[in-house]
Design an enzyme around this catalytic site. Structure first.
Site, PDB file in Angstrom:
ATOM      1  N   LYS A 143       0.732  -1.289  -0.092  1.00  0.00           N
ATOM      2  CA  LYS A 143       0.086   0.038  -0.030  1.00  0.00           C
ATOM      3  C   LYS A 143       1.040   1.219  -0.101  1.00  0.00           C
ATOM      4  CE  LYS A 143       0.875   1.488   4.165  1.00  0.00           C
ATOM      5  NZ  LYS A 143       1.625   2.883   4.407  1.00  0.00           N
ATOM      6  N   TYR A 176      -3.841   4.622   6.737  1.00  0.00           N
ATOM      7  CA  TYR A 176      -4.233   3.585   7.990  1.00  0.00           C
ATOM      8  C   TYR A 176      -5.547   4.220   8.539  1.00  0.00           C
ATOM      9  CZ  TYR A 176       0.413   1.102   7.476  1.00  0.00           C
ATOM     10  OH  TYR A 176       1.429   0.276   7.211  1.00  0.00           O
TER      11      TYR A 176
END
Length: 365
Positions: A130, A214
């Site tokens: 990511k 996140y």
């Protein structure tokens, strides 16, 4: 403390159940573990390699790096033969290696699309770190390439396989907090100078693309919903040479269909790693929330000090659980919990957050 909610298995995302995550590996005794090639042998690549020893369905079988010394050192350390050590120039010949089933792309963000597409064209399934890409168009091209090659694509959201995060999702779905109302999520660190993350062309953005994802992910998997509106505000000291090209802090707010509001933070000048979910009956804190280890949960009435809550252990840590999940999906044909489409949703939201901050208005999604 005791909170309302049963211990049943619950759905934690499309294509996977809590039970499937907790099994930690579905390989039959007569099946070999699937082989991974790790592309990019930097600090995080080293961390990933160290966790294959804990896997049940996966093994490290190949290395890809532009540094011969790393190929030799890590090849010797993990028993990867010279024939399975590749440079970036020879990467495409990985198609001829039957020991490689999956390629794990751990490179600067602007290289994710290229190596995901090349891996799929070489007939390999893909795990990509990511953020999935630096823009929506590249993310869509990655999905299209894997679909055309009939290969799985999964994004490396390791926290979805971490015991504390699994427990937080379970408790919310089971109604342990009552009706969910507010989520706050804060992620950041004090970024040192002269790293590729501060180069916009390589990173695609600053703290939002790196750490804010996140917070964004947490808001989405805790609510189990997709946001319908986003607003944002950036705060960056442009006299700081680190931020000549990228942002420092972005505070962003997400509104969900149920009425839940998520207040989120990403930063490159402060250390954050926590989230809180508050419902009509109880609140839940996880801090650190998405660190490599050490998650601590507290639950209780938000008007009083929250009490420690024991996190049920998982058979595998978040790294091994993530690696084995893709291997198990390859074997079973199931869609990964965090597929390419999941990564694409985050990319679209990141672009909307940047737009909201730039235009100083709420963006309807």
């Amino acid at each position: 403390m005791t909170v309302r909610g049963t211990r049943r298995s619950v759905m934690v995302g499309a294509g996977a159940t809590a039970t499937a995550l907790m099994t930690g590996g579905l390989r039959r005794a007569d099946e070999r573990p699937l082989g991974y090639a790790v592309v990019g042998l930097g600090g995080y690549g080293e961390r990933i390699m160290s966790h294959f020893a804990s896997c049940r369905s996966s093994r490290l079988t190949a290395l890809v790096s532009g540094t011969p010394e790393k190929l030799e050192r890590f090849g010797a350390m993990y028993g990867v033969p010279e024939r399975s050590r590749y440079s970036y120039e020879t990467f495409d010949t990985i198609r001829d290696n039957p020991d490689v089933d999956i390629v794990y792309v751990i490179l600067p963000n602007n290289m994710h699309a290229e190596y995901t597409i090349r891996a799929a064209q070489a007939g390999k399934h893909v795990m990509c770190e990511k953020p999935m890409a630096t823009n929506v168009a590249d993310a869509e091209a990655m999905i299209a390439a894997c679909r055309a090659a009939d290969r799985k694509l999964m994004i490396g959201y390791r926290s979805r396989f971490e015991a504390g995060n699994i427990e937080a999702v379970r408790m919310i779905r089971d109604g342990a907090l009552g009706k969910l109302s507010v989520v706050t999520a804060e992620h950041g660190f004090n970024a040192g100078p002269n790293q590729w993350r501060l180069n916009k062309a390589m990173a695609g953005g600053g703290s939002l693309a790196d750490m804010g994802i996140y917070s964004l992910q947490a808001a989405r998997y805790l609510t189990g919903e997709e946001p319908i509106a986003v607003s944002a505000m950036e705060s960056t000291d442009k006299s700081d040479p680190r931020f000549a090209e990228v942002e420092d802090r972005i505070n962003f707010q997400l509104k969900f269909p149920s009425g839940v509001i998520a207040d989120c933070v990403s930063a490159y000048t402060a250390n954050y790693n926590r989230y809180r979910a508050v419902g009509s009956e109880n609140g839940l804190d996880l801090e650190p929330a998405t660190a490599y280890a050490g998650q601590t949960m507290r639950v209780g009435n938000p008007w009083a000090p929250l009490e420690p809550h024991a996190i049920p252990p998982q058979p595998l840590n978040q790294f091994a659980g993530m690696l084995d999940h893709l291997s198990d999906c390859v074997r079973s044909g199931a869609e990964p919990l965090v597929s390419g489409e999941e990564g694409l949703r985050d990319m679209k939201l990141i672009e909307a957050i940047y737009r909201a901050a730039r235009e100083q208005r709420t963006i309807q999604l």
